[in-house]
Design an enzyme around this catalytic site. Sequence first.
Site, PDB file in Angstrom:
ATOM      1  N   ARG A  88       0.828  -1.210   0.000  1.00  0.00           N
ATOM      2  CA  ARG A  88       0.000   0.000   0.000  1.00  0.00           C
ATOM      3  C   ARG A  88       0.858   1.253   0.000  1.00  0.00           C
ATOM      4  NH1 ARG A  88      -4.814  -2.457   2.490  1.00  0.00           N
ATOM      5  NH2 ARG A  88      -6.567  -1.034   2.473  1.00  0.00           N
ATOM      6  N   ARG A 166      -9.788   7.042   4.306  1.00  0.00           N
ATOM      7  CA  ARG A 166      -9.171   5.944   3.534  1.00  0.00           C
ATOM      8  C   ARG A 166      -8.944   6.343   2.088  1.00  0.00           C
ATOM      9  NH1 ARG A 166     -13.169   1.271   4.495  1.00  0.00           N
ATOM     10  NH2 ARG A 166     -11.685  -0.118   3.479  1.00  0.00           N
TER      11      ARG A 166
HETATM   12  P1  AMP Z   1      -8.457  -3.614   3.928  1.00  0.00           P
HETATM   13  O1  AMP Z   1      -9.235  -4.749   4.475  1.00  0.00           O
HETATM   14  O2  AMP Z   1      -7.459  -4.029   2.876  1.00  0.00           O
HETATM   15  O3  AMP Z   1      -9.325  -2.460   3.474  1.00  0.00           O
HETATM   16  O4  AMP Z   1      -7.552  -3.049   5.121  1.00  0.00           O
HETATM   17  C1  AMP Z   1      -8.160  -2.535   6.288  1.00  0.00           C
HETATM   18  C2  AMP Z   1      -7.171  -1.689   7.063  1.00  0.00           C
HETATM   19  O5  AMP Z   1      -6.051  -2.490   7.471  1.00  0.00           O
HETATM   20  C3  AMP Z   1      -6.562  -0.523   6.302  1.00  0.00           C
HETATM   21  O6  AMP Z   1      -7.406   0.625   6.267  1.00  0.00           O
HETATM   22  C4  AMP Z   1      -5.305  -0.291   7.147  1.00  0.00           C
HETATM   23  O7  AMP Z   1      -5.620   0.343   8.362  1.00  0.00           O
HETATM   24  C5  AMP Z   1      -4.860  -1.712   7.463  1.00  0.00           C
HETATM   25  N1  AMP Z   1      -3.989  -2.242   6.419  1.00  0.00           N
HETATM   26  C6  AMP Z   1      -4.263  -3.276   5.570  1.00  0.00           C
HETATM   27  N2  AMP Z   1      -3.239  -3.495   4.733  1.00  0.00           N
HETATM   28  C7  AMP Z   1      -2.292  -2.579   5.043  1.00  0.00           C
HETATM   29  C8  AMP Z   1      -1.014  -2.280   4.515  1.00  0.00           C
HETATM   30  N3  AMP Z   1      -0.501  -2.964   3.478  1.00  0.00           N
HETATM   31  N4  AMP Z   1      -0.304  -1.275   5.084  1.00  0.00           N
HETATM   32  C9  AMP Z   1      -0.808  -0.587   6.126  1.00  0.00           C
HETATM   33  N5  AMP Z   1      -2.015  -0.791   6.660  1.00  0.00           N
HETATM   34  C10 AMP Z   1      -2.759  -1.781   6.130  1.00  0.00           C
END
Ligand code: AMP
Length: 209
Positions: A88, A166
């Site tokens: 990310r 986000r």
């Molecule tokens: P997601 O389910 O992919 O939308 O991820 C949910 C949350 O997890 C994100 O908004 C971040 O807070 C954290 N997160 C997930 N992947 C990452 C990553 N590669 N780097 C940093 N934070 C992450």
Amino acid sequence: MNIVLLGPPGAGKGTLAALLKTELGVPHISTGDIFRSNIKNGTELGKKVQGILASGGLVPDEVTIEMVRGRLKEDDTLKGYILDGFPRTIAQAEALDTMDTIDAVINFVLDDEEVVKRLSGRRLAPSTGRIYHIVSNPPKKEGFDDETGEPLIQRDDDKPEAIRHRLEVYRNETAPLIGYYRNKGNIIDIDASPSPETVLSAVIAALRS
Ligand code: AMP
């Protein structure tokens, strides 16, 4: 085949990964799911990242990178994997390059208005992670999972304030990865607006060619 799914929150990466995993027979590795399961189980990592996830911010690179490094050493990744939500940031992408070769980066393209619509209507079954949408993919009985019957929940970070944050984080930190992978020549752009089945067919066709 090692695949990275890239795209804004709500573009359908998780839904597509679940379909693609069956198709390719490789594991779906979602950093968001790993963090959420740590939060649910009350681990040290879970306690550390709970507030960050609720606000829609990013977990620090060092923490995320080490977690993924460990996960990619597990045996089930030998034939490949689908990375969903990682990298990310540019620092994460550079770290990933030192761990493995990425064969394809699938870039889901979706405009902000559609992202907000999708995220605000998203609901999930807490025990399985199964995803619904109150309009486009509702459960048979409103508010409850089709399979387990458990009440569906809305993620804290799918609430309006966190969604805005986000999207901003995506624009500032993650969108630069499109250029990063474009330079490497292994990125495939996919229109994420049609149904999951249509998106899946487009992805499979693109991977074959
Ligand atoms: P997601 O389910 O992919 O939308 O991820 C949910 C949350 O997890 C994100 O908004 C971040 O807070 C954290 N997160 C997930 N992947 C990452 C990553 N590669 N780097 C940093 N934070 C992450």
